[in-house]
Design an enzyme around this catalytic site. Structure first.
Site, PDB file in Angstrom:
ATOM      1  N   GLY A   5      -3.234   4.917 -12.582  1.00 19.83           N
ATOM      2  CA  GLY A   5      -4.082   4.100 -11.444  1.00 19.83           C
ATOM      3  C   GLY A   5      -3.920   4.913 -10.226  1.00 19.83           C
ATOM      4  O   GLY A   5      -3.532   5.762  -9.978  1.00 19.83           O
ATOM      5  N   LYS A  43       4.242   7.978  -8.297  1.00 20.82           N
ATOM      6  CA  LYS A  43       3.270   7.670  -7.226  1.00 20.82           C
ATOM      7  C   LYS A  43       3.449   8.582  -6.496  1.00 20.82           C
ATOM      8  O   LYS A  43       4.334   8.958  -5.793  1.00 20.82           O
ATOM      9  CB  LYS A  43       3.721   6.371  -6.746  1.00 20.82           C
ATOM     10  CG  LYS A  43       2.535   5.846  -5.803  1.00 20.82           C
ATOM     11  CD  LYS A  43       2.824   4.482  -5.042  1.00 20.82           C
ATOM     12  CE  LYS A  43       2.832   3.385  -5.805  1.00 20.82           C
ATOM     13  NZ  LYS A  43       1.264   2.511  -5.832  1.00 20.82           N
ATOM     14  N   ASP A  98      -0.154  -6.554   0.942  1.00 19.05           N
ATOM     15  CA  ASP A  98      -1.213  -6.254   0.206  1.00 19.05           C
ATOM     16  C   ASP A  98      -1.199  -6.817  -0.924  1.00 19.05           C
ATOM     17  O   ASP A  98      -1.313  -6.088  -2.121  1.00 19.05           O
ATOM     18  CB  ASP A  98      -1.581  -4.749  -0.070  1.00 19.05           C
ATOM     19  CG  ASP A  98      -2.948  -4.365  -0.461  1.00 19.05           C
ATOM     20  OD1 ASP A  98      -3.559  -5.189  -0.608  1.00 19.05           O
ATOM     21  OD2 ASP A  98      -3.199  -3.136  -0.948  1.00 19.05           O
TER      22      ASP A  98
END
Ligand SMILES: *[C@@H]1O[C@H](CO)[C@@H](O)[C@H](O)[C@H]1NC(C)=O
Ligand SMILES: *[C@@H]1O[C@H](CO)[C@@H](O)[C@H](O)[C@H]1NC(C)=O
Ligand SMILES: *[C@@H]1O[C@H](CO)[C@@H](O)[C@H](O)[C@H]1NC(C)=O
Ligand SMILES: *[C@@H]1O[C@H](CO)[C@@H](O)[C@H](O)[C@H]1NC(C)=O
Ligand SMILES: *[C@@H]1O[C@H](CO)[C@@H](O)[C@H](O)[C@H]1NC(C)=O
Ligand SMILES: *[C@@H]1O[C@H](CO)[C@@H](O)[C@H](O)[C@H]1NC(C)=O
Ligand SMILES: *[C@@H]1O[C@H](CO)[C@@H](O)[C@H](O)[C@H]1NC(C)=O
Length: 810
Positions: A526, A550, A644
């Protein structure tokens, strides 16, 4: 021929003419091909060119029969979906095992015999029936050879399926589907999985032995659940059904598609052994949705990895020595540490050790160690079963036994197993451990490669002088293996060597380690606000684990200390509703984070996926996120504000437990920058009003975003849905308040029956959400209070109208 075509006026015809015209233009040499459904006696089709060559097209234009070009200069005589042009979808083939070359011919001879001959004129395939009057491609996708004596079918493809069945197709007792061996384009050869309707009426899935094709015991069987059926039918409006002697029907697969006429459907026994029912929107009048793809409506077995329980013989769902993992409807075959794929291009072929197997005549247990793989089982018979025996004793016993390559330790039993291992799979409910024997890596002895106990090459060479040729060959192979394996090890240092431990559980990884773990950042999971996430495999605490890596690309250049401090804070958080940070890398310019891998993707894709998740599951997810946030806000040593919260940042683990991801990162970004309009952290549609008002940012921004997300979970839609145009429903937060105040939650959830039958819970969730999205931060409850309200521990007062800031922004 073309002019005859253009005289037709029906819409379907019109489309199929276009396709035909295109094919004819692109491929002038196939002009001998017929363009209607009928193939007459004496007709032939040649294999040539780079485009499909059509021999017959069904009247409505949906199915084509002819030659399909595969890899350079190979052709398949096949039936395919004529209107799906992006990816040819083959539903039947004559010569999958033996594609033919240019110059091969398919013909319907003048004496009524269909035959496929290769370029040398040798017959490759024939249905083996004569006396055929003509062949015709029927609308259902059935190629029929009509018998000249008028008695109907002499032969038809629906009775001889390959790996696929189509709507209206029937499978009688004794019928069989065989999977392709791999899904790589152009490979239509026979695989090792079968679906059979047994003579006793049971439906079964099984693997076969190679090369005898002897079927192994079923890995999925209807016995006891479906009863004895008499035939299988693909019911266009529901799915594959087994029709029993008393004509009652039992579902095998089920697709809930409103109007079957708008969809193509097929059910295919895929190369991974899963039988999947697919649907594909028809490129119908008006919408030429050629880019649509096949989606899975249903599949059996539920979990192919654990389905292999009753299998006797064979390697199981994956190849020998590999283990199976099934998540998000996808099967993966993985290799244990120090094992590699036998065929790197086909993971289903199993794994082999990258080291020489221990020899009993020169065995030293000090050369080996045992790795631990939790919740992993291999089902092949143990050669020795020791009980009672605790794990430590089991380790000792396997280590000292030269034959033992792996042992299973579970509930006081120790099962010692030898190669090849079969039926391997990960199953979180298993509870047992697999202990794998691998060579000890001696890091203190450079250069790596020749570990102690092994003889050095010169000694072997001198030993060869007096040996027979056969033994020499063996020795040469052994030397080659030795060098190969040492070379391999040089190229790929093991994951743990360069890692240092920081804090309690956090590891610092070297960049090359993560590069290797992610296969050079090959598989993207992603793309987030902070960078890209890649899939990887790492060895952590002696076990192999899937990880998400990540790569942060938006951080300030310096600030290594702060980065470490932040990592430490995040690393100290432990909660079942948070994605656990396992480690990081801060080498040179590189900043990477290593997280546990979440097999069921994000809440966003789950909510908006094809099948609406059940109400109970949605409620559990909402509760989970609330608990996770409550922990971050109130129970951590230093408060963490997420900034977020949105469905994309909520991930789902194997058990569909909600796990908050990306927490703790906002601070890293914010430190550098003063807050300005353009620096608003968070995502449009979820950000709290105070971001725009130069007010202090508190944990209440997360409460606001959670409120928005809670409504999305309740309604299974996005907060902002432009497809509603100027309709009141376009902003969910506004629409929800309207429905709530009018007491019409039934409209809000679009008559979701499950939600409506839990009316009190539904009302509670909506009321809590409306409290969370109040404009004034102090009016919003804390996450702890939210959790209590959701769980029903405290009353939820009637909420006032929330802000309409989003609508004014949008
Ligand atoms: C195909 O052949 C059959 C039998 O001769 C005939 O009835 C049918 O009309 C033909 N179809 C077309 C489209 O030519
Ligand atoms: C399809 O299944 C339904 C029941 O699920 C049944 O009523 C219907 O008759 C079936 N259709 C055909 C063509 O068999
Ligand atoms: C048909 O037989 C099955 C058992 O084989 C039974 O469960 C089912 O109720 C029967 N249906 C009818 C309509 O008799
Ligand atoms: C098949 O399953 C669907 C959904 O579970 C159900 O609605 C339908 O009635 C079932 N059909 C039969 C014949 O059992
Ligand atoms: C075709 O488009 C219309 C409107 O754009 C839509 O309602 C319909 O579902 C589409 N059909 C398919 C099969 O996608
Ligand atoms: C076509 O097939 C390839 C490989 O199977 C797949 O990756 C791709 O997504 C497919 N494209 C479409 C539009 O279905
Ligand atoms: C694990 O493997 C053994 C065979 O060694 C088998 O009997 C057992 O059923 C398996 N357990 C699970 C939970 O799959």
């Amino acid at each position: 021929m073309l002019s005859r075509l253009w005289t037709s006026s029906s819409q379907h015809k019109h489309q199929h003419q276009l396709i035909l015209a295109l094919l004819l233009l692109l491929h002038p040499f196939s002009a001998t091909a017929q363009t209607g459904p009928n193939i007459t006696l004496g007709s032939t089709l040649s294999a040539q060119g780079n485009n499909p060559a059509l021999w017959a097209l069904s009247p409505a234009g949906d199915f084509a029969f002819g030659f399909i070009p595969l890899q350079p200069d190979r052709f398949l005589l096949a039936i395919w979906f004529a209107k799906i042009t992006t990816n040819l979808t083959v539903v039947w083939s004559a010569n999958g095992a033996q594609p033919v070359q240019t110059g091969s011919k398919a013909s319907l001879t003048s004496n009524g015999r269909l035959s496929l001959q290769d370029h040398n004129g040798q017959e490759i395939w024939s249905p083996g029936v004569g006396g055929v009057a003509y062949a015709t491609m029927l609308d259902a996708g059935d190629l029929a050879l009509m018998s000249s004596d008028g008695t109907g079918y002499a032969w038809h493809s629906f009775e001889h399926p390959t790996d696929t069945i189509l709507p209206t197709q029937v499978m009688k007792k004794g019928g069989l589907l065989s999977s392709r061996s791999s899904s790589s384009a152009g490979d239509y050869s026979l695989g090792r999985f079968q679906l059979r309707l047994l003579p006793d009426g049971n439906l079964c899935l099984n693997t076969i032995a190679s090369p005898t094709d002897h079927p192994y015991e079923a890995y999925w069987l209807t016995k006891g659940t479906l009863g004895t059926g008499s035939y299988l039918v693909f019911n266009q409006s529901s799915g594959i059904q087994e029709v029993q002697e008393n004509s009652s029907r039992v579902n095998v697969t089920y697709a809930n598609i409103g109007s079957p006429e708008d969809y193509y459907q097929r059910a295919t026994l895929d190369p991974d052994g899963v039988f999947r029912h697919y649907t594909h929107p028809k490129p119908g009048a008006g919408n030429e949705s050629y880019l649509d793809s096949w989606s899975v409506a249903d599949f059996i077995p539920e979990n192919i990895c654990s389905a292999v329980i009753v299998e006797k013989g064979g390697s199981g769902a994956c190849g020998f020595n590999s283990y199976c993992q099934f998540a998000s409807n996808q099967k993966t075959c993985l290799c244990p540490e120090r094992y590699t794929n036998v065929d790197p291009t086909d993971i289903s072929k199993g794994c082999m050790p990258d080291f020489a197997e221990p020899r009993c005549d020169a065995y030293d247990s000090a050369d080996f160690v045992l790795t631990t793989m939790p919740n992993t089982n291999w089902t092949n018979t143990a050669y020795e079963w020791l009980s009672p025996m605790v794990e430590d004793q089991c380790r000792q016993s396997c280590l000292e036994d030269c034959r033992c390559m792996m042992a299973i330790s579970k509930d006081g039993d120790c099962l010692k197993k030898a190669m090849p291992l079969s039926g391997g799979r990960v199953d979180l409910a298993y509870g047992g451990k697999a202990l794998f024997k691998i060579p000890r890596v001696d890091t203190s002895a450079p250069p790596p490669g020749l570990s102690r106990g092994r003889k050095s090459p010169p000694v072997i060479i001198s030993a060869m002088l007096g040996c027979s040729a056969f033994v020499n060959i063996l020795l040469i192979s052994a030397i080659a293996l030795l060098f190969l394996s040492s070379h391999h090890r040089k190229r790929s240092p093991r994951a743990q060597i360069d890692s240092r431990t920081v804090g309690d559980h956090l590891q610092a990884f070297g960049y090359p380690t993560l590069e290797e773990a992610t296969r050079k950042f090959g598989e993207i999971l992603g793309q987030g606000a902070f960078g890209t996430v890649y899939k990887g495999v790492l060895t952590l605490r002696e076990a192999q684990a899937l990880v998400a890596v990540k790569k942060l690309d938006k951080l300030a250049r310096d600030g290594e200390k702060e980065f470490r401090a932040e990592m430490n804070a995040i690393g100290r958080t432990h909660h079942k509703n948070l994605v656990q940070l396992l480690g990081f890398c801060d080498e040179g310019p590189h900043r990477l984070l290593v997280y546990e891998f979440m097999s069921n993707g994000s809440l966003a894709s789950y909510l908006l996926g094809e099948n609406r998740p059940s109400w109970d599951q949605r409620v559990q997810i909402a509760f989970g996120v609330a608990r996770g946030l409550s922990y971050l806000h109130e129970e951590c040593s230093s408060q963490i504000i997420h900034c977020d919260i949105k469905p994309e940042n909520i991930l789902l683990d194997d058990c569909f437990t909600a796990r908050i991801s990306d927490f703790g990162l906002a601070k890293l970004l914010m430190r550098e920058q003063t807050r300005t309009q353009t620096d608003i952290r968070g995502t449009k549609g979820y950000v709290a009003p105070e971001w725009f008002k130069k007010k202090a940012i508190t944990a209440k921004v997360d409460v606001y975003s959670f409120g928005v997300m809670l409504l999305e979970i309740v309604c299974c839609r996005k907060n902002i849905a432009p497809e509603f145009g100027s309709d009141v429903r376009v902003i969910l937060t506004d629409w929800a308040y309207d429905c709530y105040s009018e007491k019409r939650l039934d409209i809000l959830v679009e008559r979701d029956e499950e939600a409506m039958s839990n009316r009190r819970m539904l009302e509670r969730l909506v009321a809590v959400a409306l409290w969370c999205i109040q404009e004034e931060p102090s009016m919003r409850p804390s996450m702890k209070k939210v959790t209590q309200m959701l769980e029903g521990a405290v009353e939820v007062p009637v909420p006032p109208a929330p802000t309409s800031l989003i609508s004014s922004m949008y």
